[in-house]
Design a protein around this motif. Structure first.
Motif, PDB file in Angstrom:
ATOM      1  N   PRO A 133      40.417  35.700  38.433  1.00  0.00           N
ATOM      2  CA  PRO A 133      41.123  35.321  39.666  1.00  0.00           C
ATOM      3  C   PRO A 133      40.965  36.400  40.731  1.00  0.00           C
ATOM      4  O   PRO A 133      41.165  37.580  40.455  1.00  0.00           O
ATOM      5  CB  PRO A 133      42.591  35.206  39.222  1.00  0.00           C
ATOM      6  N   HIS A 134      40.562  35.991  41.926  1.00  0.00           N
ATOM      7  CA  HIS A 134      40.286  36.961  42.991  1.00  0.00           C
ATOM      8  C   HIS A 134      40.399  36.259  44.341  1.00  0.00           C
ATOM      9  O   HIS A 134      40.617  35.048  44.402  1.00  0.00           O
ATOM     10  CB  HIS A 134      38.867  37.529  42.831  1.00  0.00           C
ATOM     11  N   PHE A 135      40.240  37.027  45.412  1.00  0.00           N
ATOM     12  CA  PHE A 135      40.098  36.392  46.726  1.00  0.00           C
ATOM     13  C   PHE A 135      38.893  37.011  47.409  1.00  0.00           C
ATOM     14  O   PHE A 135      38.480  38.114  47.086  1.00  0.00           O
ATOM     15  CB  PHE A 135      41.367  36.575  47.579  1.00  0.00           C
ATOM     16  N   ASP A 136      38.303  36.243  48.321  1.00  0.00           N
ATOM     17  CA  ASP A 136      37.155  36.733  49.089  1.00  0.00           C
ATOM     18  C   ASP A 136      37.580  36.897  50.542  1.00  0.00           C
ATOM     19  O   ASP A 136      38.527  36.268  50.994  1.00  0.00           O
ATOM     20  CB  ASP A 136      35.994  35.734  48.986  1.00  0.00           C
ATOM     21  N   SER A 137      36.835  37.705  51.269  1.00  0.00           N
ATOM     22  CA  SER A 137      37.176  37.925  52.684  1.00  0.00           C
ATOM     23  C   SER A 137      36.540  36.878  53.580  1.00  0.00           C
ATOM     24  O   SER A 137      36.718  36.899  54.789  1.00  0.00           O
ATOM     25  CB  SER A 137      36.668  39.287  53.137  1.00  0.00           C
ATOM     26  N   ALA A 194      43.362  32.818  47.060  1.00  0.00           N
ATOM     27  CA  ALA A 194      43.044  33.252  45.698  1.00  0.00           C
ATOM     28  C   ALA A 194      42.468  32.069  44.922  1.00  0.00           C
ATOM     29  O   ALA A 194      42.876  30.926  45.137  1.00  0.00           O
ATOM     30  CB  ALA A 194      44.310  33.758  45.027  1.00  0.00           C
ATOM     31  N   HIS A 195      41.500  32.363  44.062  1.00  0.00           N
ATOM     32  CA  HIS A 195      40.899  31.301  43.260  1.00  0.00           C
ATOM     33  C   HIS A 195      40.369  31.835  41.952  1.00  0.00           C
ATOM     34  O   HIS A 195      40.025  33.010  41.842  1.00  0.00           O
ATOM     35  CB  HIS A 195      39.797  30.568  44.039  1.00  0.00           C
ATOM     36  N   ASP A 196      40.329  30.933  40.980  1.00  0.00           N
ATOM     37  CA  ASP A 196      39.835  31.289  39.656  1.00  0.00           C
ATOM     38  C   ASP A 196      39.098  30.068  39.116  1.00  0.00           C
ATOM     39  O   ASP A 196      39.687  29.001  38.973  1.00  0.00           O
ATOM     40  CB  ASP A 196      41.026  31.648  38.742  1.00  0.00           C
TER      41      ASP A 196
HETATM   42 CO    CO Z   1      35.301  33.859  45.116  1.00  0.00          CO
END
Ligand code: CO
Ligand code: SIN
Length: 377
Positions: A133-137, A194-196
């Protein structure tokens, strides 16, 4: 592209509606965005590309016990885990530059300005694989190409990351929505959502990614470019100080010198064209690992198509191609803009170009930036 025409790619929204309702605002799940979707690049070819020096690739492995491992390519085939080992992902960047079908797919997203389009990344994962799980800019379209992937997304307020992990993984991910994407389904996410995504069996996902220059980085890039032209623009005038009084503080910078310096920099920046040109050249600069192959024998000019690696942009006064700029006006400017927007020109359009424009097009063909083609764009 007709920006008012509904597209299956956007779930029946027209690009104009998508841009005003979702772009940079809220996610959109689109079932069957691409009909009959299949992996455009066979797995074997993808793994082969990950072994090449000029291709940017990463491997993410979840070790038994939950530890994350990240490695950067190129990867020899035997350096990749076996296919029957669950929980690993291979990510290959810039696939639009390496494969014509992927390049065409990216072309469907040109309702967003080219200056914002970055690349298509392909991820191949074995069962249970993902990058955590993370987020991108940046904005991203996540298109499922093969197999199934379970996506969980959330707005996420707590952006703290897990410590001592080689990837940016959220420490306290809270999912709000969840879907399983099948081939052809696509999920749009604005920056910082956020997405996983977890593979359910072997799968391939294509990320259509965008770029947003950071203000500081842009200032540095543009000032550097402007600096190269600045002496000509600011002129050769020397500092003069006929009114300088005798000083008891010889180390102090004279206020007049400061004023002179400010004026010199302001003069260099005052010319708006200098800044426009620096921006266009910067935005059209190919990525560092890109090179062009000049043809052995350039063909006579006919219908033309930009090479997949060519970046071509324009503004009111200039045309930019692969980091270089030309001033263009009138009929030639209209022709060059059409080439940039459509990435191609019909033979009759080329035939109607001025002598100068044809010579320029020929030199771009000789550089491998543009190719003659049988296809009518
Ligand atoms: Co991503
Ligand atoms: C993936 O395709 O595995 C990761 C893409 C992403 O989460 O941005």
């Amino acid at each position: 592209m007709h920006t008012d025409r509904p597209l299956p790619l956007l779930g029946g929204l027209a690009p104009a509606q998508f841009m005003s309702r979702h772009w940079q605002r809220k996610p959109l799940l689109i079932r069957q965005a691409v009909a009959d979707m299949r992996a455009l690049v066979p797995r074997a070819r993808l793994l082969e590309l990950a072994g090449e020096e000029h291709v940017e690739s990463r491997l993410v492995v979840q070790e038994p016990g939950g530890r994350w491992r990240l490695q950067h390519g190129p990867f020899a085939r035997r350096a990749l885990p076996p296919r029957n080992r669950p929980g690993w992902t291979l990510l290959v960047q810039g696939m639009d530059l390496h494969d014509a079908a992927v390049h065409r797919l990216m072309g469907q997203f040109r309702f967003v300005p080219e200056a914002r389009l970055d690349d298509v990344m392909i991820s191949y994962a074995t069962d249970g694989g993902g990058v955590g799980p993370h987020f991108d800019s940046y904005d991203v379209f996540l298109l499922q190409a093969e197999g199934r992937r379970r996506w969980r997304i959330g707005r996420q307020h707590d952006l703290s990351l897990q410590p001592d992990v080689p990837l940016k993984i959220l420490a306290h991910f809270e999912a709000e929505e969840e879907w399983v994407l099948e081939p052809g389904d696509m999920l749009y996410l604005p920056p910082r959502w956020a997405h996983d995504g977890i593979a359910e069996g072997e799968c391939q996902t294509y990320s259509i990614g965008f770029r947003s220059p950071a203000r500081g980085e842009l200032a540095r890039e543009l000032l550097q470019r402007i600096a190269e032209d600045a002496p000509d623009e600011a002129g050769e005038a020397l500092y003069r100080d006929p009114r300088q009084a005798a000083t008891e503080t010889p180390a102090a910078v004279p206020a007049e010198m400061l004023r002179f310096a400010r004026e010199a920099v302001a003069t260099a920046l005052r010319d708006p064209q200098l800044l426009d040109r620096a921006l266009g050249e910067y935005l059209s600069e190919p990525k560092p690992n890109v090179w062009f192959e000049p043809p052995d024998q350039p063909l006579p000019l006919g219908a033309l198509q930009l090479d997949a690696r060519t970046r071509m942009l324009y503004d009111e006064r200039h045309v930019y191609i692969n980091g270089e700029s030309w001033r263009a006006a009138g009929r030639d400017a209209r022709l060059m803009r059409r080439l940039a927007d459509r990435r191609g020109l019909a033979a009759r359009e080329v035939a109607g170009a001025s002598e100068d424009a044809r010579a320029l097009l020929m030199s771009w063909c000789e550089a491998g930036w543009v190719h003659t083609t049988d296809e009518t764009p």
